[in-house]
Scaffold this active site. Structure first.
Site, short mmCIF file in Angstrom:
data_model
loop_
_atom_site.label_atom_id
_atom_site.label_comp_id
_atom_site.label_asym_id
_atom_site.label_seq_id
_atom_site.Cartn_x
_atom_site.Cartn_y
_atom_site.Cartn_z
N ASN A 9 36.28 -62.19 16.98
CA ASN A 9 35.14 -61.72 16.19
C ASN A 9 35.69 -60.69 15.20
OD1 ASN A 9 32.83 -60.52 15.20
ND2 ASN A 9 32.19 -59.63 17.15
N LYS A 11 34.11 -59.21 12.95
CA LYS A 11 33.08 -58.22 12.56
C LYS A 11 33.07 -58.08 11.04
CE LYS A 11 33.46 -56.29 17.13
NZ LYS A 11 33.36 -55.14 18.02
N HIS A 92 25.12 -60.07 19.83
CA HIS A 92 26.20 -59.08 19.98
C HIS A 92 25.58 -57.68 20.07
CE1 HIS A 92 29.65 -56.56 19.18
NE2 HIS A 92 30.39 -57.57 19.56
N GLU A 94 26.34 -54.98 18.83
CA GLU A 94 26.21 -54.26 17.56
C GLU A 94 24.98 -54.73 16.79
OE1 GLU A 94 30.23 -54.98 16.24
OE2 GLU A 94 30.95 -53.64 17.81
N GLU A 162 30.03 -58.41 27.62
CA GLU A 162 30.72 -57.35 26.90
C GLU A 162 30.07 -56.01 27.23
OE1 GLU A 162 32.80 -59.00 23.17
OE2 GLU A 162 30.74 -58.62 22.63
N GLY A 168 35.56 -51.71 21.42
CA GLY A 168 36.17 -50.90 20.38
C GLY A 168 36.58 -49.52 20.84
N SER A 208 37.77 -54.53 24.28
CA SER A 208 39.13 -53.99 24.25
C SER A 208 40.16 -54.90 24.91
CB SER A 208 39.17 -52.58 24.86
OG SER A 208 38.33 -51.71 24.14
P1 PGA Z 1 36.85 -55.16 20.77
O1 PGA Z 1 35.43 -55.89 20.42
O2 PGA Z 1 37.77 -56.24 21.27
O3 PGA Z 1 37.30 -54.56 19.48
O4 PGA Z 1 36.54 -54.16 21.83
C1 PGA Z 1 34.93 -56.90 21.24
C2 PGA Z 1 33.65 -57.43 20.66
O5 PGA Z 1 32.80 -56.64 20.22
O6 PGA Z 1 33.43 -58.67 20.62
#
Ligand code: PGA
Length: 248
Positions: A9, A11, A92, A94, A162, A168, A208
């Site tokens: 992803n 983003k 997601h 976010e 997640e 992140g 992560s």
């Molecule tokens: P990250 O994000 O690997 O940067 O922690 C995972 C995600 O939000 O899909």
């Protein structure tokens, strides 16, 4: 047998200059055993799908719940399919946080993804406060029930667990925490869709994931792959995760 999946992803990262990462991924992992998917920003889907041919799947990070209409700035699943997307991430954390998306919104988007003939990658996960108060499984159960419409199969749906606090942040859930939630999700899916159907649905872990921790995560109960943010931006990093998944 569930085919393992490594999903990236990007983003809100990447311009056409970053498409060279796809060339490198195809060169080094175009024949991976695992299914490899990259979800770039919508602006790159068309160019990336042209470049990736069939060896790497290209997906979107969100879509509108309607097929078309007066929704300025939005993009529908049909439009994403038209430019070569085969998958769409829905729910997601976010999107849930930045755009106030509810479980009902996520379910409607997931249905729209299916209606366009695409695969939904439905994301669920608890916040740190919810984990600390012991609510993790209640939250996961409610999100799972509310975000996935009836009719989910292994062919149209992938589920990504997640934990919000691990996205992140560099903080990874422990293998024990991941196993507890993934086993719970599998049991909930079996209760709702039947054990046979539940067995076909892939469960990804996200938060992560890096080349250095991938092997341990992929050895965990009911983990069928990963949804990867930061470490999917560079083919070298993502390639390490794909290799670990292929070896798992
Ligand atoms: P990250 O994000 O690997 O940067 O922690 C995972 C995600 O939000 O899909």
């Amino acid at each position: 047998m569930r085919r393992k999946m490594a999903a990236g992803n990007w983003k809100m990262n990447g311009t056409r200059a970053n498409l060279v990462e796809i060339d490198a991924l195809i060169r080094d992992h175009g024949a991976a055993k695992s299914e490899v998917l990259i979800c770039p920003p919508a602006t790159l889907i068309h160019a990336m799908s042209g470049r990736a041919d069939a060896r790497i799947a290209v997906g979107a990070q969100d879509c509108h719940m309607s097929a078309a209409g007066a929704h300025t700035g939005d993009v529908s699943a049909e439009m994403l399919a038209d430019v070569g997307a085969s998958h769409v991430i829905t729910g997601h954390s976010e999107r849930r946080a930045d755009h106030g998306e509810s479980d009902a919104d996520v379910a409607a988007k997931t249905a729209a993804v299916w209606a366009a003939g695409l695969v939904a990658i439905v994301c669920i996960g608890e916040t740190l406060a919810q984990r600390k108060s012991g609510d993790t499984l209640n939250v996961i159960g409610a999100q799972l029930a509310g975000s996935i419409p009836d009719g989910a199969t292994g062919a149209n749906t992938v589920i990504a667990y997640e934990p919000v606090w691990a996205i992140g942040t560099g903080e990874v859930a422990t293998v024990g925490q991941i196993a507890e939630v993934h086993d719970f999700i599998r049991a909930e899916l079996a209760a709702r869709f039947g054990a046979k159907a539940a067995d076909t649905l892939r469960l990804l872990y996200g938060g992560s994931v890096k080349p250095a921790n991938a092997a341990e995560i992929f050895a965990t109960s009911n983990v069928d792959g990963a949804l990867v943010g930061g470490a999917s931006l560079k083919a070298a990093d993502f390639g390490g995760i794909i290799a670990a998944l292929d070896a798992a």
